[in-house]
Structures are given as C-alpha cells and as structure tokens.
Design a protein around this motif. Structure first.
Motif, PDB file in Angstrom:
ATOM      1  N   PRO A   8      -3.336 -16.202  11.070  1.00  0.00           N
ATOM      2  CA  PRO A   8      -3.717 -15.754   9.723  1.00  0.00           C
ATOM      3  C   PRO A   8      -4.845 -14.731   9.793  1.00  0.00           C
ATOM      4  CG  PRO A   8      -4.539 -17.967  10.172  1.00  0.00           C
ATOM      5  CD  PRO A   8      -3.603 -17.623  11.282  1.00  0.00           C
ATOM      6  N   ALA A   9      -4.917 -13.868   8.789  1.00  0.00           N
ATOM      7  CA  ALA A   9      -5.974 -12.860   8.743  1.00  0.00           C
ATOM      8  C   ALA A   9      -7.331 -13.531   8.578  1.00  0.00           C
ATOM      9  CB  ALA A   9      -5.720 -11.895   7.582  1.00  0.00           C
ATOM     10  N   PRO A  10      -8.397 -12.909   9.093  1.00  0.00           N
ATOM     11  CA  PRO A  10      -9.738 -13.465   8.907  1.00  0.00           C
ATOM     12  C   PRO A  10     -10.064 -13.661   7.430  1.00  0.00           C
ATOM     13  CG  PRO A  10      -9.777 -11.738  10.556  1.00  0.00           C
ATOM     14  CD  PRO A  10      -8.410 -11.710   9.944  1.00  0.00           C
ATOM     15  N   ALA A  11     -10.909 -14.641   7.171  1.00  0.00           N
ATOM     16  CA  ALA A  11     -11.245 -14.973   5.790  1.00  0.00           C
ATOM     17  C   ALA A  11     -12.052 -13.865   5.127  1.00  0.00           C
ATOM     18  CB  ALA A  11     -12.037 -16.277   5.760  1.00  0.00           C
ATOM     19  N   LYS A  12     -11.884 -13.752   3.815  1.00  0.00           N
ATOM     20  CA  LYS A  12     -12.638 -12.762   3.050  1.00  0.00           C
ATOM     21  C   LYS A  12     -14.023 -13.297   2.715  1.00  0.00           C
ATOM     22  CE  LYS A  12      -8.487 -10.750   0.982  1.00  0.00           C
ATOM     23  NZ  LYS A  12      -7.755 -10.447  -0.278  1.00  0.00           N
ATOM     24  N   PRO A  13     -15.004 -12.410   2.513  1.00  0.00           N
ATOM     25  CA  PRO A  13     -16.360 -12.867   2.185  1.00  0.00           C
ATOM     26  C   PRO A  13     -16.388 -13.718   0.921  1.00  0.00           C
ATOM     27  CG  PRO A  13     -16.347 -10.537   2.747  1.00  0.00           C
ATOM     28  CD  PRO A  13     -14.914 -10.955   2.648  1.00  0.00           C
ATOM     29  N   GLN A  14     -17.327 -14.637   0.871  1.00  0.00           N
ATOM     30  CA  GLN A  14     -17.474 -15.501  -0.289  1.00  0.00           C
ATOM     31  C   GLN A  14     -17.892 -14.679  -1.505  1.00  0.00           C
ATOM     32  OE1 GLN A  14     -20.523 -18.481   0.135  1.00  0.00           O
ATOM     33  NE2 GLN A  14     -19.837 -19.658  -1.638  1.00  0.00           N
ATOM     34  N   THR A  15     -17.210 -14.870  -2.624  1.00  0.00           N
ATOM     35  CA  THR A  15     -17.505 -14.107  -3.845  1.00  0.00           C
ATOM     36  C   THR A  15     -18.080 -14.975  -4.952  1.00  0.00           C
ATOM     37  OG1 THR A  15     -15.224 -14.398  -4.606  1.00  0.00           O
ATOM     38  CG2 THR A  15     -15.722 -12.395  -3.359  1.00  0.00           C
ATOM     39  N   LYS A  16     -17.919 -16.293  -4.834  1.00  0.00           N
ATOM     40  CA  LYS A  16     -18.402 -17.196  -5.875  1.00  0.00           C
ATOM     41  C   LYS A  16     -19.052 -18.402  -5.235  1.00  0.00           C
ATOM     42  CE  LYS A  16     -16.833 -19.612 -10.054  1.00  0.00           C
ATOM     43  NZ  LYS A  16     -15.656 -19.979 -10.893  1.00  0.00           N
ATOM     44  N   ALA A  17     -20.152 -18.860  -5.815  1.00  0.00           N
ATOM     45  CA  ALA A  17     -20.839 -20.044  -5.299  1.00  0.00           C
ATOM     46  C   ALA A  17     -19.891 -21.236  -5.287  1.00  0.00           C
ATOM     47  CB  ALA A  17     -22.071 -20.343  -6.137  1.00  0.00           C
ATOM     48  N   THR A  18     -19.945 -22.023  -4.214  1.00  0.00           N
ATOM     49  CA  THR A  18     -19.044 -23.163  -4.025  1.00  0.00           C
ATOM     50  C   THR A  18     -19.838 -24.446  -3.917  1.00  0.00           C
ATOM     51  OG1 THR A  18     -17.448 -21.748  -2.876  1.00  0.00           O
ATOM     52  CG2 THR A  18     -17.231 -24.124  -2.557  1.00  0.00           C
ATOM     53  N   ALA A  19     -19.301 -25.511  -4.505  1.00  0.00           N
ATOM     54  CA  ALA A  19     -19.922 -26.831  -4.404  1.00  0.00           C
ATOM     55  C   ALA A  19     -18.912 -27.827  -3.859  1.00  0.00           C
ATOM     56  CB  ALA A  19     -20.430 -27.285  -5.769  1.00  0.00           C
TER      57      ALA A  19
END
Length: 433
Positions: free
Chosen positions: A21-32
């Motif tokens: 799979p392609a590398p993950a994209k940068p985080q765009t939204k805060a995650t909990a």
C-alpha cells in the motif's frame, strides 16, 4: 486493439494487487483514541484512557473516567476493550536492507573492505520492501538499519516503517558506528557432520592493532573542527568522541565484552552499546559498573555451551534487568522474523523479567534510550510523536496480538501486507471445495 487494452488493464490490476500500500498521508485532523487500556511504555498503565494527537504529536494522555474533554472537532475512535501501545522499536536490524537472503541482488547490508566507518546503511534502506508491512502488523513501527561486514561496518540510522523513500522514512540519521570486535574464538558450521566447530582466531591481534591505529587517527582528527581536504572515514567517526554517536560493539563471549568496552573507553568513546551479549550474564557486574547497555540477540535459540541451562537465553533479559543493566531486545540477523519481536518480550516475562510492563520497556522505552531517540518516541507522553498502535489483546502474546490501528507520526497506516494477501487468496481457494 480492444484485446490489447484489456490485457494492459488486467496486468495493471495484478501489479497493484501485488504491491505494498502507498505510504500514509499526513494527519489533517486531531484524533482521539477513547476508552482503551493505555500502556505508556515507562511501566505505567491507564486502564480506561484517552489519547489525543494532532499534527503527528501527542497533545493529551489521560484517564477517561476522570477528565472531560471536548470531542467536537476530533476524529474519535472508540477502542474500548483494546490496548494502546507505543510503537515497538527493532534495533540492530537489516529490515529494508535485504529481502531474500538467497538472491544477492536483494541484499545490500554490507560493503567490501575491513574498515568502513564511512558506509551509511541509511541510503540502502528500501521503503518498498515487502517485509516492512509485515512488521507493522505486529506493532513494530521503527527499525534501526545497521550495516554488517568487516571490522568497522559503518553507521546505522533509525527508520520509520512508512515512507516513500529513505529521506521520508528516516527518524535519526547516523546514530552510531558499528564495530565487530575481534573475538578470541570463532564458530563455524561444519557441513560434513552438521556440528558447530569453535576455532581460535589467529588474526585477532592483527585486527586489534589496526583498530587501535584507526581510532587513534580518528580521535586526533576529531580534535580539530575542520579539515581540508576532508577524510571521509575519519569524518564519519567524529561523533563518537563528542558523544553524539554510539559505538555499537558486536561481542558475545564474556572476555570479549570486557576487552571491547575497555578498548572503547581507552580511546575516548563515551557511549558504548554491546550488541549480541550471549554471555552478558557472566560479566553483568562489569556492565553495570561501566553503565553499558546491552541489545540482546534473539532469545529463541539454544545456549552457546553444552553445559549451560537450555533456557539461559530466555532468562538473560531478567538476569540483566535485575542487575540494573539497561536492556533492549532484537532479532539481529534474522530480519524475516522481526515481526515477532514483541513475542520475545513476552517470553522474557515467563523467564524472570519482573512483569509485562518491564518487558514492554525492552522493546520500547529502553531501546529508545539506547538509540538516543527517547525524546520523541518510546513512550506515550504529551509532546512526543504519535507513533503507536492499537491491539485487540496483549501485544506481547502471539495469540492475542491482533493489530487493528497503526499511526506513525499521526499518519494512519494501511495494514495490508503480502501475508494477508496470500492468506485471503488461499482461504478463498480452499473454502470453495
């Protein structure tokens, strides 16, 4: 023309099916991550916790039964009944440097020559390796790419298990120089009767004399701020004398460990790490007194000597831990088994390590301290990188370690890999019958 188009489309679909799979994209939204059991990595556990990260950095770790947080602008993942761990770190590894041991073109872990401090494992790290996704699926999210061969092998770097290329994947460049200490004895496998033969190393004194000369030159070179022209070999060793780099010494026999550490101290190297340490139990007081950490080789092996207890390798982490030695675990040369690294920690719990959280430290925070990356990874604490994973059960138990979510610097990683693709292929084949 129509047939040609169909053939091309079919080939393209097969190629995409077989690729990582392609590398993950940068985080765009805060995650909990909410309601999971958080294993901090420093011995602490929060039974029902919440961990929040934004822009790849952990912003909050708390007890969900006590704190009240606004969740309106967060991507909330309910992980109730599951376990959250810091990313497991694999030191002394050749993952990304070799793919198939029997195929020379896929092996790029060493250079020719004896003294190669200028060789960098970093630039040989292959982010397209089929092995990297398999280690992610057991929670191994960081690996130390180490060089091999010769007496001075070169420098290692700490890499993330995700990225388009080595420039994207690197976490810490050139963290240390690798030295194969010339042992008194060498072990060779005799194909005639399938036994291991121990032989005296006849070239040992010659090798040590060359090391002394090289380190003396490097120390004198490092005393000056710059040189014109630059000596690439000596320049690569500059960080050893300032404490910027570790000197990783591969040594197994007790006497070799003492001699190697004494040599390093005598030439002005402040940070020494023993790698392998198969007889570290014999010199545990020496290691403690000299504040020398140990990265142990794979525990799932037989002892070196016929008169040793068969479970000695399993008990080694507990012996060193109780003596106060900083211990990390590795699979060293067995790159294809690196995915099983967390289970080495599980084995250590059953053979003398105090408890499961202490064993977890041996593949997270302890290793981070040894590699000099504990300021950014190794534990789940505010301000550190969100490199972590969620498992349905105990990550140190191969029966329950089912990884469901992986985040590297906050990026959510796709958990597809070659093992899963093959499993699904043949599961479908045999269920049809």
């Amino acid at each position: 023309m129509k047939r040609l188009l169909i053939s091309i489309l079919t080939l393209a679909s097969l190629m995409s099916y077989g690729q990582n799979p392609a590398p993950a994209k940068p985080q765009t939204k805060a995650t909990a991550l909410l309601n999971g059991t958080i294993h901090i990595g420093n011995g602490q556990v929060i039974p029902n916790g919440v961990i929040i990260f934004e822009n790849g950095i952990i912003t909050n770790v708390a007890d969900a039964t006590v704190v009240r947080l606004a969740m309106d602008n967060l991507d909330v993942i309910n992980v109730a009944g599951k376990h959250i761990y810091p990313g497991i770190i694999s030191p002394a590894s050749t993952v990304g440097l070799q793919e198939i041991g029997a195929v020379r073109s896929t092996v790029d872990k060493q250079e020719v020559g004896i003294l190669n401090p200028n060789v960098r494992a970093l630039i040989a790290y292959n982010t397209d390796s089929e092995i990297i996704p398999t280690i992610r699926n057991n929670g191994v999210l960081l690996t130390q790419a180490m060089p091999q061969g010769g007496t001075v092998s070169g420098s290692s770097s700490v890499m993330m298990a995700d990225g388009w290329n080595w420039e994207d994947a690197v976490l810490k460049k050139d963290d240390g120089i690798w030295l194969n200490w010339p042992a008194y004895f060498g072990r060779e496998f005799d194909l005639a009767d399938f036994t291991v033969v121990v032989k005296k190393n006849e070239k040992r004194n010659e090798a040590i004399a060359a090391l002394k000369a090289t380190f003396a030159d490097a120390r004198a070179y490092a005393a000056e701020p710059s040189h014109t022209p630059m000596n690439l070999k000596l320049e690569a060793m500059r960080g050893l004398f300032s404490g910027k780099q570790n000197l990783y010494i591969r040594a197994d026999y007790g006497k070799d460990i003492i001699e190697a550490v004494t040599f390093a101290k005598s030439v002005g190297v402040p940070k020494v790490v023993i790698v392998g340490g198969e007889e570290a139990n014999r010199v545990v007081t020496f290691l403690k007194d000299n504040n020398v950490p140990v990265i142990l080789s794979a525990l799932h092996r037989l002892p070196n000597r016929e008169d040793e207890d068969v479970d000695l390798p399993y008990r080694m982490p507990g012996i060193l831990q109780k003596a106060g030695v900083l211990v990390g675990l590795s699979y060293a040369d067995e790159w294809w088994r690196t995915r099983n690294l967390p289970f080495l920690a599980g084995t250590a719990v059953g053979f003398g390590v105090t408890d499961r959280e202490e064993a977890l430290k041996m593949v997270t925070s302890n290793t981070a301290k040894i590699l000099g990356i504990d300021n950014v990874v190794g534990t789940l604490e505010k301000g550190k990188q969100a490199t972590l994973f969620v498992s349905a059960g105990d990550a140190l138990d191969m029966r329950t370690n089912v990884v469901e979510h992986v985040f590297i610097q906050g990026r959510k990683v796709n958990l597809d890999d070659r093992h899963k693709r093959l499993y699904n292929t043949y599961k479908e084949k045999y269920q049809q019958k």
